[in-house]
Scaffold this motif. Structure first.
Motif, short mmCIF file in Angstrom:
data_model
loop_
_atom_site.label_atom_id
_atom_site.label_comp_id
_atom_site.label_asym_id
_atom_site.label_seq_id
_atom_site.Cartn_x
_atom_site.Cartn_y
_atom_site.Cartn_z
N SER A 112 -10.38 -5.41 2.83
CA SER A 112 -11.40 -5.70 1.82
C SER A 112 -11.04 -6.92 0.99
CB SER A 112 -11.60 -4.48 0.92
OG SER A 112 -10.42 -4.19 0.19
N PRO A 161 -4.51 2.31 5.34
CA PRO A 161 -4.66 1.16 4.44
C PRO A 161 -5.57 0.06 4.99
CG PRO A 161 -2.34 1.72 4.76
CD PRO A 161 -3.12 2.43 5.80
N SER A 182 -10.27 5.31 -1.49
CA SER A 182 -10.37 4.15 -0.61
C SER A 182 -11.61 3.31 -0.94
CB SER A 182 -10.42 4.60 0.85
OG SER A 182 -10.51 3.51 1.73
N ILE A 216 -8.63 -0.89 2.98
CA ILE A 216 -8.26 -1.42 1.66
C ILE A 216 -7.75 -2.86 1.79
CG2 ILE A 216 -6.71 -1.11 -0.30
CD1 ILE A 216 -6.77 1.89 0.28
N MET A 224 -10.92 1.34 -4.16
CA MET A 224 -10.04 0.19 -3.92
C MET A 224 -10.77 -0.91 -3.16
SD MET A 224 -7.02 0.51 -5.24
CE MET A 224 -6.19 -0.75 -4.28
N ALA A 225 -11.53 -0.54 -2.12
CA ALA A 225 -12.24 -1.54 -1.32
C ALA A 225 -13.26 -2.29 -2.16
CB ALA A 225 -12.91 -0.87 -0.12
N PRO A 248 0.79 -1.24 0.00
CA PRO A 248 0.00 0.00 0.00
C PRO A 248 0.82 1.28 0.00
CG PRO A 248 0.00 -0.99 2.18
CD PRO A 248 0.71 -1.95 1.28
#
Length: 462
Positions: free
Chosen positions: A164, A158, A128, A161, A131-132, A74
Motif C-alpha cells: 500500500s 504484511p 490491515s 500493508i 494500515m493500508a 512489519p
C-alpha cells in the motif's frame, strides 16, 4: 518580525533540527519547517501507543503530504495476529482483568485507557485495512525502507500493508527480505513505474527447491528490466551465498544505470557464475559511472576464508570493460589488496575518485596503488584511504604521483616523524594505549622539506 520568506529559510538553515521543532509557534514559516522536520521521516516497527498516534496524525492530508521517507518493519503484524488468535475476551478471567485495568487507569489518569493499542482493532483484517488506508494516503512518499525478515510465521500477511506504500512518486526502494518473501511481493512492483534507486538485502528463510528460487529471480529480473528508462542506482547484498546467475543472466541493458554496488559473500558460490556477473557489467560499460565493491561474511554459510573469493574476484573482474567509470570504491576488510588492484589497473584510465578503506595500508601499499596511475593517466581528483600511518614521505609520494589531486581524505591510525619509524605507545592506565606525543610533535613541527611543500595543491586533507 516581517521578514521575507527566503530570510527566514536562511535563518532556519543554521538551527539544529531538534531545536527547529520547538520554534513552530514563532510564525507560519517556521511552523511549516518544524512540521516538515517532524514528519518528513517516520518509522513504523512495533505497535505502541506512539505508533498509533503517528498513524492517526498522518491520516490528516495536511500531515500526510509532508512525509517523504518511511521505515517499515512489519513486526507489528505478528503482534496483531497473536492477539487475533488468542482466546476470546469473553471469559470471566479476561473480563476481571479488563475491569482491574479500568479501575487502575481511572485512579491514575481519571479516565479509561486500554492496556494496549492492539485492542483498538477487533480483527487482523480491520487492522490491515487501517494500515493500508493510512500508508496509501502518503502522496509525496519518495523513499521507502522495508525490513521484512526474521518473521517466517506470518506468511504473506504484511504484503497488503507493505504494497500500500508503493506509489508512482516512489523513487527509492530499500528491501531487506528473503527470496521467498520477494516472490510474494513481485506482483506489487507494477505500482513503481519511475523507480530510480533499488537496494536489495536478500536472505533465505527456508531450504526450498533451487528451481523455485531460480523462477523468483528470473521473474524479478523482468521487473527490473521494466525500469530500464528510470533506474539509476542498483545495489545488492546477500546474507548468505546465493546463486544469482539466473537473475544476472536475465537482465537486459538498463540505459540509465549509472551506479552499481555489489556486496559479495565470502563463501561459495558468492554471487553465482562469474560469467553472468561479467556480462551484466559489460552490458553497462557505456553508462556506468560508479562502482562499489565489498565482501560480506554475515551468514553462517561458507566461512572458508578469502582464497576462494580471490579466485572468483579475478575470474569475474579481469574481463570487465567499463569505458566511462569515474568512481571506484572497494572495501578491503575481506577483499585482498591484490584482488582490488585488478579493478584499479583496469579502470585507472578514467577514474576521478578512488576509495580504499577497511584495512591498514602500509607505505608500500599506498605506493602500489598510486603506481597504477602512470603519468599519461593521472586524472585522480579525489582519494580516500584508510587507515594509514601518517608521515611526510607519504605526503611527498601522493603529491608526486597524483598531481591533479584536490581532495585527500586519510583515516590516520598513527603519526610518525619519518617513514620507517615505529610508533611508540604508552599505557594510560585505562586499559588503553596512546601514542607518544613526542612523535606527533616531531611530525608537526619538523622543518618543511621541498617535496613536502608540494602537497599544498590539496584543497582538503583529513
Amino acid at each position: 518580525m516581517s521578514l521575507p520568506q527566503d530570510i527566514w529559510l536562511h535563518i532556519a538553515s543554521f538551527i539544529p533540527p531538534l531545536q527547529l521543532e520547538d520554534l513552530y509557534s514563532v510564525n507560519h514559516i517556521l511552523f511549516n519547517l518544524a512540521m516538515d522536520q517532524r514528519y518528513q521521516q517516520i518509522s513504523l516497527s512495533y505497535l505502541t501507543r506512539k505508533t498509533v498516534r503517528i498513524m492517526e496524525r498522518i491520516r490528516d492530508p495536511v500531515i500526510a503530504e509532508r512525509v517523504r521517507i518511511l521505515y517499515l518493519h512489519p513486526h507489528f503484524v505478528k503482534e496483531v495476529l497473536q492477539k487475533d488468535s488468542s482466546p476470546s475476551n469473553s471469559t470471566i478471567l479476561s473480563r476481571l482483568g479488563d475491569f482491574a485495568y479500568h479501575i487502575r487507569d481511572q485512579r491514575l489518569f481519571g479516565r479509561y485507557r486500554s492496556r494496549s493499542p492492539l485492542f483498538r482493532f477487533k480483527t487482523f483484517d480491520e487492522f490491515s485495512l487501517f494500515m493500508a488506508n493510512t500508508l496509501s494516503s502518503l502522496p509525496n512518499l519518495v523513499d521507502l525502507h522495508v525490513a521484512w525478515s526474521g518473521l517466517p510465521t506470518i506468511a504473506d500477511s504484511p504484503v497488503p500493508i507493505i504494497s500500500s506504500a508503493f506509489g508512482p512518486n516512489l523513487r527509492r526502494l530499500w528491501l531487506e527480505l528473503s527470496l521467498e518473501k520477494l516472490g510474494l511481493m513481485l506482483p506489487k512492483f507494477s505500482c513503481l513505474p519511475d523507480l530510480e534507486e533499488l537496494d536489495l538485502f536478500l536472505r533465505i528463510d527456508h531450504e526450498l527447491d533451487p528451481k523455485h528460487y531460480d523462477n523468483i529471480l528470473i521473474r524479478f529480473a523482468r521487473i527490473v528490466n521494466s525500469l530500464h528508462r528510470t533506474l539509476r542506482k542498483f545495489a545488492i547484498q546477500l546474507w548468505e551465498p546465493i546463486d544469482l546467475s539466473p537473475f544476472f543472466s536475465s537482465l537486459r541493458r538498463l540505459r540509465g544505470l549509472e551506479t552499481i554496488s555489489l556486496s559479495i559473500p565470502v563463501g561459495n558460490p558468492h554471487l553465482g557464475d562469474p560469467d553472468a556477473v561479467t556480462d551484466f557489467l559489460n552490458l553497462h560499460s557505456a553508462s556506468l559511472r560508479s562502482l562499489t565493491i565489498r565482501a560480506s561474511e554475515l551468514g553462517e554459510w561458507g566461512l572458508t576464508g578469502t582464497s576462494h573469493l580471490s579466485n572468483w574476484f579475478q575470474t569475474t573482474f579481469t574481463p570487465v570493460r567499463l569505458l566511462r567509470l569515474t568512481s571506484l570504491e572497494i572495501s578491503l576488510k575481506l577483499i585482498p589488496l591484490e584482488s582490488a588492484m585488478i579493478c584499479i589497473h583496469k579502470f585507472a584510465g578514467t577514474l576521478r575518485s578512488l576509495v580504499l578503506t577497511g584495512r591498514h595500508l602500509t607505505f608500500h601499499d599506498v605506493e602500489t596503488v598510486t603506481s597504477a596511475f602512470p603519468s599519461c593517466r593521472r586524472r585522480l581528483e579525489s582519494v580516500r584511504l584508510g587507515s594509514v600511518t601518517l608521515n611526510p614521505q607519504l605526503f611527498d609520494m601522493l603529491a608526486e604521483k597524483l598531481p591533479l589531486l584536490n581532495k585527500l581524505e586519510l583515516s590516520v591510525r598513527e603519526v610518525v616523524p619519518c617513514e620507517g619509524d615505529y610508533p611508540l605507545y604508552y599505557k594510560n592506565g585505562l586499559d588503553r594505549h596512546d601514542q607518544d606525543e613526542s612523535q606527533l610533535v616531531s611530525f608537526y613541527y619538523r622543518p618543511p622539506r621541498r617535496k613536502s611543500e608540494s602537497i599544498a595543491h590539496a584543497d582538503e586533507v583529513l
